[in-house]
Design a protein around this motif. Structure first.
Motif, PDB file in Angstrom:
ATOM      1  N   ILE A   1      40.282  23.196  36.256  1.00 43.23           N
ATOM      2  CA  ILE A   1      41.677  23.582  36.026  1.00 43.23           C
ATOM      3  C   ILE A   1      42.316  24.103  37.321  1.00 43.23           C
ATOM      4  CG2 ILE A   1      41.176  25.945  35.242  1.00 43.23           C
ATOM      5  CD1 ILE A   1      43.955  23.691  33.831  1.00 43.23           C
TER       6      ILE A   1
ATOM      7  N   VAL B   1      38.994  33.154  42.542  1.00 39.20           N
ATOM      8  CA  VAL B   1      39.053  32.755  41.137  1.00 39.20           C
ATOM      9  C   VAL B   1      37.698  32.234  40.672  1.00 39.20           C
ATOM     10  CG1 VAL B   1      39.774  30.387  41.724  1.00 39.20           C
ATOM     11  CG2 VAL B   1      40.159  31.252  39.414  1.00 39.20           C
ATOM     12  N   GLY B   2      37.445  32.377  39.382  1.00 32.63           N
ATOM     13  CA  GLY B   2      36.291  31.711  38.791  1.00 32.63           C
ATOM     14  C   GLY B   2      35.324  32.641  38.095  1.00 32.63           C
ATOM     15  N   GLU B   3      35.198  33.843  38.618  1.00 35.22           N
ATOM     16  CA  GLU B   3      34.287  34.822  38.020  1.00 35.22           C
ATOM     17  C   GLU B   3      34.627  36.178  38.635  1.00 35.22           C
ATOM     18  OE1 GLU B   3      30.250  34.721  39.635  1.00 35.22           O
ATOM     19  OE2 GLU B   3      30.923  33.119  40.938  1.00 35.22           O
ATOM     20  N   PRO B   4      34.094  37.244  38.059  1.00 39.83           N
ATOM     21  CA  PRO B   4      34.366  38.553  38.658  1.00 39.83           C
ATOM     22  C   PRO B   4      33.817  38.572  40.083  1.00 39.83           C
ATOM     23  CG  PRO B   4      33.365  38.790  36.478  1.00 39.83           C
ATOM     24  CD  PRO B   4      33.270  37.348  36.841  1.00 39.83           C
TER      25      PRO B   4
ATOM     26  N   ASP C   1      43.063  38.471  43.350  1.00 42.51           N
ATOM     27  CA  ASP C   1      41.940  38.145  42.460  1.00 42.51           C
ATOM     28  C   ASP C   1      42.564  37.699  41.145  1.00 42.51           C
ATOM     29  OD1 ASP C   1      39.796  38.097  40.743  1.00 42.51           O
ATOM     30  OD2 ASP C   1      39.105  40.123  41.195  1.00 42.51           O
ATOM     31  N   THR C   2      42.615  36.374  40.960  1.00 46.70           N
ATOM     32  CA  THR C   2      43.408  35.799  39.859  1.00 46.70           C
ATOM     33  C   THR C   2      42.525  35.516  38.652  1.00 46.70           C
ATOM     34  OG1 THR C   2      42.999  33.584  40.737  1.00 46.70           O
ATOM     35  CG2 THR C   2      44.990  34.707  41.507  1.00 46.70           C
ATOM     36  N   TRP C   3      42.780  36.182  37.556  1.00 43.80           N
ATOM     37  CA  TRP C   3      42.017  35.907  36.327  1.00 43.80           C
ATOM     38  C   TRP C   3      42.814  34.957  35.442  1.00 43.80           C
ATOM     39  CZ3 TRP C   3      43.214  36.552  31.119  1.00 43.80           C
ATOM     40  CH2 TRP C   3      42.171  36.205  30.247  1.00 43.80           C
ATOM     41  N   TRP C   4      42.161  33.889  35.053  1.00 44.73           N
ATOM     42  CA  TRP C   4      42.774  32.929  34.133  1.00 44.73           C
ATOM     43  C   TRP C   4      41.716  31.967  33.650  1.00 44.73           C
ATOM     44  CZ3 TRP C   4      44.349  27.730  35.963  1.00 44.73           C
ATOM     45  CH2 TRP C   4      43.960  27.467  37.284  1.00 44.73           C
ATOM     46  N   GLN C   5      42.098  30.962  32.874  1.00 48.66           N
ATOM     47  CA  GLN C   5      41.137  30.064  32.237  1.00 48.66           C
ATOM     48  C   GLN C   5      41.727  28.666  32.092  1.00 48.66           C
ATOM     49  OE1 GLN C   5      41.099  32.422  28.489  1.00 48.66           O
ATOM     50  NE2 GLN C   5      38.963  32.829  29.021  1.00 48.66           N
ATOM     51  N   THR C   6      40.859  27.702  31.831  1.00 48.86           N
ATOM     52  CA  THR C   6      41.336  26.347  31.542  1.00 48.86           C
ATOM     53  C   THR C   6      42.423  26.411  30.465  1.00 48.86           C
ATOM     54  OG1 THR C   6      39.111  25.534  32.013  1.00 48.86           O
ATOM     55  CG2 THR C   6      40.575  24.039  30.815  1.00 48.86           C
TER      56      THR C   6
ATOM     57  N   ASP D   1      36.394  36.902  27.138  1.00 46.72           N
ATOM     58  CA  ASP D   1      35.982  37.812  28.209  1.00 46.72           C
ATOM     59  C   ASP D   1      36.106  39.259  27.749  1.00 46.72           C
ATOM     60  OD1 ASP D   1      35.342  36.188  30.446  1.00 46.72           O
ATOM     61  OD2 ASP D   1      37.455  35.773  30.758  1.00 46.72           O
TER      62      ASP D   1
ATOM     63  N   ILE E   1      38.001  42.599  35.069  1.00 48.60           N
ATOM     64  CA  ILE E   1      37.326  41.674  34.152  1.00 48.60           C
ATOM     65  C   ILE E   1      35.821  41.886  34.330  1.00 48.60           C
ATOM     66  CG2 ILE E   1      37.018  39.243  33.495  1.00 48.60           C
ATOM     67  CD1 ILE E   1      39.985  40.205  33.389  1.00 48.60           C
TER      68      ILE E   1
ATOM     69  N   ARG F   1      31.995  37.206  30.453  1.00 44.00           N
ATOM     70  CA  ARG F   1      32.073  36.597  29.122  1.00 44.00           C
ATOM     71  C   ARG F   1      31.306  37.434  28.099  1.00 44.00           C
ATOM     72  NH1 ARG F   1      35.633  32.217  28.840  1.00 44.00           N
ATOM     73  NH2 ARG F   1      34.684  31.926  26.806  1.00 44.00           N
TER      74      ARG F   1
ATOM     75  N   ARG G   1      32.064  26.995  34.043  1.00 42.91           N
ATOM     76  CA  ARG G   1      31.698  27.351  32.673  1.00 42.91           C
ATOM     77  C   ARG G   1      30.718  26.361  32.096  1.00 42.91           C
ATOM     78  NH1 ARG G   1      37.295  28.444  29.694  1.00 42.91           N
ATOM     79  NH2 ARG G   1      36.062  28.013  27.857  1.00 42.91           N
TER      80      ARG G   1
HETATM   81  C1  6R9 Z   1      40.310  29.417  36.298  1.00 42.69           C
HETATM   82  C2  6R9 Z   1      38.951  29.242  35.739  1.00 42.69           C
HETATM   83  C3  6R9 Z   1      37.379  30.732  32.909  1.00 42.69           C
HETATM   84  C4  6R9 Z   1      36.436  31.916  32.930  1.00 42.69           C
HETATM   85  C5  6R9 Z   1      37.078  33.176  32.415  1.00 42.69           C
HETATM   86  C6  6R9 Z   1      36.272  34.236  33.142  1.00 42.69           C
HETATM   87  C7  6R9 Z   1      35.999  33.611  34.486  1.00 42.69           C
HETATM   88  C8  6R9 Z   1      37.951  33.193  36.048  1.00 42.69           C
HETATM   89  C9  6R9 Z   1      38.138  35.126  37.023  1.00 42.69           C
HETATM   90  C10 6R9 Z   1      37.105  35.207  36.067  1.00 42.69           C
HETATM   91  C11 6R9 Z   1      36.778  37.421  36.585  1.00 42.69           C
HETATM   92  C12 6R9 Z   1      38.445  36.309  37.794  1.00 42.69           C
HETATM   93  N1  6R9 Z   1      37.007  33.985  35.495  1.00 42.69           N
HETATM   94  N2  6R9 Z   1      38.642  33.873  36.984  1.00 42.69           N
HETATM   95  N3  6R9 Z   1      36.432  36.348  35.848  1.00 42.69           N
HETATM   96  N4  6R9 Z   1      37.734  37.433  37.526  1.00 42.69           N
HETATM   97  N5  6R9 Z   1      39.391  36.315  38.744  1.00 42.69           N
HETATM   98  O1  6R9 Z   1      37.973  29.650  36.332  1.00 42.69           O
HETATM   99  O2  6R9 Z   1      38.896  28.616  34.523  1.00 42.69           O
HETATM  100  O3  6R9 Z   1      36.721  27.304  34.415  1.00 42.69           O
HETATM  101  O4  6R9 Z   1      38.097  27.809  32.352  1.00 42.69           O
HETATM  102  O5  6R9 Z   1      36.791  29.597  33.519  1.00 42.69           O
HETATM  103  O6  6R9 Z   1      36.052  32.195  34.270  1.00 42.69           O
HETATM  104  O7  6R9 Z   1      35.071  34.456  32.476  1.00 42.69           O
HETATM  105  O8  6R9 Z   1      36.990  33.250  31.019  1.00 42.69           O
HETATM  106  P1  6R9 Z   1      37.607  28.253  33.675  1.00 42.69           P
END
Ligand code: 6R9
Length: 649
Positions: free
Chosen positions: A310, A386-389, A411-416, A500, A512, A515, A526
C-alpha cells in the motif's frame, strides 16, 4: 521503557510549514466538528469532471457498514496525476528511476509519462479491457509498473498489484479471488543482484486449471531472459506500446467506482482483497502527502517501498503524482552493491525527503558508519518511517546518522485498509518523540478501548479503534462485504478496529505498540499466522502446525513454527530444509520460517484448541512465565517442548 527525548519543531518550519501548530489545532477541531465543511474544502485540491454536492455519507453501524464520500462527483485519477500538470509541469521530471546496478538510470517527464500511460491504456483497451475489469500487475520496480497502474485508472480498470516476491501459489489465489482478465508482468526482475523469475512464476500460476479468466499476459522486457513463450497469450510490452496511439481519453469515473484491490493478511487463512475507491482515496492521499511530508514544489521525494504494498500505491505513485512531485523509484535494496548505496542515491539525486521502513533502518544501523561513508546527505530536509513501530534507538540513529541530526522524522501509522496516514506528526506542528506516531491527522478520531470495549481515557494502553470514517478508508473486501464487517467492525461495536494496540502518554501523544491479532509483522510486511500454518499443513509429511512471531533484531519479528509429523516421519535437517522451501514456494520468501520446531504433541485445551499463549512463551524464552496450564488436556507436553526448545538453540 519510553525514551524521554523530545525534538522541538525546527524554527524554520514553525512558520513556513503548510501546517503550523496553531493551524493544526484549529483545523483538527474543524475537521471533527464539521467534516462536511472541512473535506469539501480539501476536495478542491483535486480536479473534478463533475463537482460533488454531497460530502460524507458513511455508517459504522453493525450490519449496515456503508462508506461513501463525494458520491455524486465524477473524476479520473490518471487525469489528476498527469493531464492537469501538463500545462505548468509538462517538462518537469515525474519519475527518476535508479536501477539495481548503479550504472542504470532513467528519467521521465510528466509529458513522457502521460504519453506512456496513454499508449498503454490503448493497449489495454485493444486487449478488450473495459471499465470494471480486474488487471493483475506483477512487476519489478520499474517506471512501467506505475505506467500500468495509471493506465488502468485511465480506462477505469481495477488494478490488483501483487508483490514481486510472491509465489505462483499466491498469484493464483489472488487471480482466482478477483477473476482477473489480464496479467502484466516482466520477463525477470533484479534486486540486489538476484534474478526474480517473474514471467516463469506467472506461467506456473496460470498453468493451474482453476484459472479460467486470464486471456492475455503483457510482458515488459527487463533482462531479455525468459523461458517459455505462449504466442497465443503473451504480448511484448514494447511491441504493443510502440504500435499504440499516443493519446487516450480518460474515462469519466464516479467517485465511488472501485480503484484497486490490494491483498493483505488478516488473522484468518485467506488474504483479504482490500478494495479502495476513487475520489476519497485521491483527496486523502493528495492532502496527506503534501502536508505530512511538507512537500514543496521541486522537492525530490524518495519512497523506498515496493509498488506491491500500500505504501507504494499511496506514497510512491498516487499521492506524489497528484501533487506534481518528482519521485525517485529504486529497483534495488539499500546496501547493494555497497553498504552506502542508499546514501549515495540520496546524494546522486539530491533527495529532499526520504521515506523508508524501520527494518531497513535497523539493517543499515547494524552495519555501522560504512553506510554513510563518502556521502553527505545535505539535501535531506525530512525523513519518514512506516511499516511497524520504530524502536527509539533506530529512530535516533536515523535522525543523527542519515539525517545529520537536522531532519524531522514523521513516523506515519496507517494500514492497507486506511489508504493513507491516520496517526502521524506534522513536521511544522508537532514536537517529536522517538518511537511515537504522535497525533491523529485531520478528520481522524482514534480511541483506545479495553477488551470489553470500554473507552480508556487519558494516559493508558488499549486496542486502537477509529470512531468515524475518513475519505480513503477501504470500502469493502472484494466480493465479501460480510467478511469486511466481521474483520473490522464486529470486535468493538460502531468503530473501525485496526488490529493494533496503542498507548496514550500524559501529553496525549500516541505510541503504536503492535498487532493484537494473529498477524505477524516481518520486516514491515504483514503475514497471517494462519496463512503460514495452512501452507505448512499442506506439506505431505506434516500433521499439525502452529506459528508464532518471536522478536528479531532486524526484521522486527521472525517466524517460529511448531510442527507435528505424520506417523512414521522423522525430523532431521533435510526435512527442516524441505519444509522451509515448501513454505517459500507456497507463499514467498518473506514467509520462510526462521525456526522449525518438530514435536510430538502441541499444548491443547480439552476442547482441542492449541494454546498459542504457551507456545509463544516457550519460543520467546519466557517459559518461567507460563501462567496457568491446568486447562491443558495433557500438561506434560509443556516440559517436553521446553527441553526441545533448549536443544534447538
Ligand atoms: C502502511 C502499512 C499495517 C500494519 C499496522 C501496524 C503496522 C504500520 C506503523 C505500524 C507502528 C507505524 N504499522 N505503520 N506500526 N508504527 N508507523 O504498513 O500497511 O502493510 O497494511 O500494515 O503495520 O501494525 O496495522 P500494512
Amino acid at each position: 521503557m519510553l525514551d524521554g527525548r523530545r525534538y522541538e519543531v525546527p524554527s524554520d518550519l514553525k512558520t513556513s510549514a503548510y501546517i503550523t501548530s496553531s493551524e493544526y489545532e484549529k483545523k483538527y477541531k474543524e475537521s471533527i466538528e464539521n467534516p462536511d465543511k472541512f473535506w469539501n474544502e480539501q476536495a478542491r485540491n483535486i480536479e473534478w469532471i463533475k463537482p460533488f454536492t454531497k460530502v460524507k455519507n458513511t455508517s459504522f453501524e453493525q450490519g449496515k457498514i456503508d462508506i461513501k464520500w463525494f458520491e455524486d462527483g465524477q473524476l479520473n485519477i490518471s487525469q489528476n496525476c498527469l493531464d492537469r500538470h501538463l500545462a505548468t509541469k509538462g517538462d518537469d521530471i515525474a519519475i527518476i528511476w535508479e536501477g539495481d546496478s548503479p550504472s542504470l538510470s532513467r528519467q521521465m517527464t510528466y509529458k513522457e509519462l502521460h504519453e506512456q500511460v496513454c499508449r498503454f491504456a490503448n493497449v489495454l483497451k485493444s486487449q478488450g479491457i473495459k471499465k470494471g475489469d480486474v488487471v493483475v500487475i506483477y512487476m519489478p520496480m520499474v517506471p512501467e509498473a506505475a505506467v500500468a497502474m495509471l493506465a488502468c485508472t485511465r480506462i477505469g480498470a481495477i488494478h490488483s498489484v501483487i508483490f514481486g516476491g510472491f509465489s505462483p501459489e499466491a498469484i493464483a489465489g489472488r487471480i482466482i479471488d478477483s477473476n482477473a482478465k489480464l496479467v502484466i508482468t516482466s520477463d525477470e526482475g533484479i534486486r540486489g543482484g538476484k534474478i526474480i523469475p517473474l514471467k516463469k512464476n506467472v506461467d506456473a500460476a496460470l498453468a493451474k486449471p482453476e484459472i479460467t479468466t486470464v486471456e492475455k499476459v503483457i510482458v515488459f522486457e527487463r533482462t531479455g531472459h525468459h523461458d517459455a513463450w505462449h504466442s497465443e497469450r503473451d504480448i511484448w510490452w514494447h511491441e504493443a506500446v510502440n504500435a499504440a496511439d499516443p493519446y487516450c481519453d480518460y474515462e469519466v469515473m464516479d467517485a465511488e467506482s472501485p480503484l484497486f484491490i490490494l491483498y493483505t493478511s488478516g488473522s484468518t487463512g485467506k488474504p483479504k482483497g482490500v478494495l479502495h475507491s476513487t475520489a476519497g482515496y485521491l483527496v486523502y492521499t493528495t492532502l496527506t502527502f503534501k502536508t505530512v511530508f511538507n512537500y514543496q514544489p521541486k522537492d525530490i521525494f524518495w519512497c523506498t517501498a515496493d509498488v506491491g504494498w500500500i505504501t507504494g500505491h499511496s506514497y510512491l505513485v498516487y499521492g506524489p503524482l497528484s501533487n506534481g512531485a518528482t519521485i525517485v523509484m529504486y529497483e534495488g535494496i539499500p546496501s547493494y552493491p555497497t553498504p552506502n548505496r542508499l546514501s549515495q542515491i540520496v546524494d546522486k539525486y539530491q533527495v529532499n525527503i526520504l521515506y523508508t521502513a524501520p527494518t531497513a533502518i535497523r539493517a543499515l544501523m547494524a552495519q555501522g558508519d560504512v553506510v554513510v561513508e563518502n556521502t553527505h546527505r545535505n539535501s535531506l530536509k525530512l525523513l519518514g518511517t512506516v511499516g511497524e513501530p520504530i524502536n527509539p534507538q533506530a529512530w535516533i540513529w536515523y535522525h543523527e546518522t542519515i539525517g545529520n541530526s537536522r531532519c524531522p522524522i514523521v513516523d506515519t501509522w496507517w494500514q492497507t485498509e486506511t489508504g493513507g496516514f491516520l496517526i502521524t506528526p506534522l513536521p511544522g506542528a508537532h514536537a517529536l518523540k522517538p518511537g511515537a506516531a504522535m497525533k491523529p491527522f485531520f478528520g481522524v478520531q482514534p480511541a483506545l478501548v479495553d477488551n470489553e470495549g470500554n473507552f480508556i481515557e487519558g494516559e493508558g494502553e488499549g486496542n486502537l479503534v477509529i470512531m468515524d470514517s475518513w475519505p480513503s478508508q477501504a470500502r469493502t473486501l472484494y466480493g465479501d462485504h460480510a467478511r469486511f464487517e466481521e474483520a473490522y467492525f464486529a470486535t468493538f461495536k460502531n468503530t473501525y478496529f485496526s488490529g493494533d494496540a496503542a498507548k496514550r502518554d500524559a501529553d496525549g501523544d500516541i505510541w503504536i505498540t503492535g498487532r493484537v491479532d494473529d498477524v505477524l509483522n516481518i520486516s514491515g510486511h504483514r503475514l497471517g499466522t494462519a496463512e503460514v500454518e495452512s501452507a505448512l499443513v499442506a506439506h505431505p509429511k506434516i500433521a499439525e502446525a502452529a506459528v508464532i512471531g518471536v522478536p528479531h533484531d532486524i526484521k522486527g519479528q521472525a517466524i517460529y513454527a511448531y510442527i507435528t509429523l505424520n506417523a512414521g516421519e522423522e525430523a532431521d535437517d533435510a526435512l527442516y530444509l524441505e519444509v522451509k522451501n515448501w513454505v517459500r514456494n507456497e507463499i514467498g520468501a518473506i514467509a520462510t520460517p526462521d525456526y522449525i520446531h518438530a514435536t510430538k504433541g502441541l499444548p491443547k485445551t480439552r476442547s482441542g484448541k492449541i494454546m498459542r499463549r504457551i507456545l509463544r512463551k516457550i519460543a520467546c524464552d519466557e517459559a518461567d512465565q507460563l501462567g496457568d496450564i491446568s486447562t491443558l488436556a495433557d500438561p506434560s507436553v509443556v516440559e517436553k517442548l521446553i527441553s526441545e526448545y533448549k536443544c534447538l538453540l
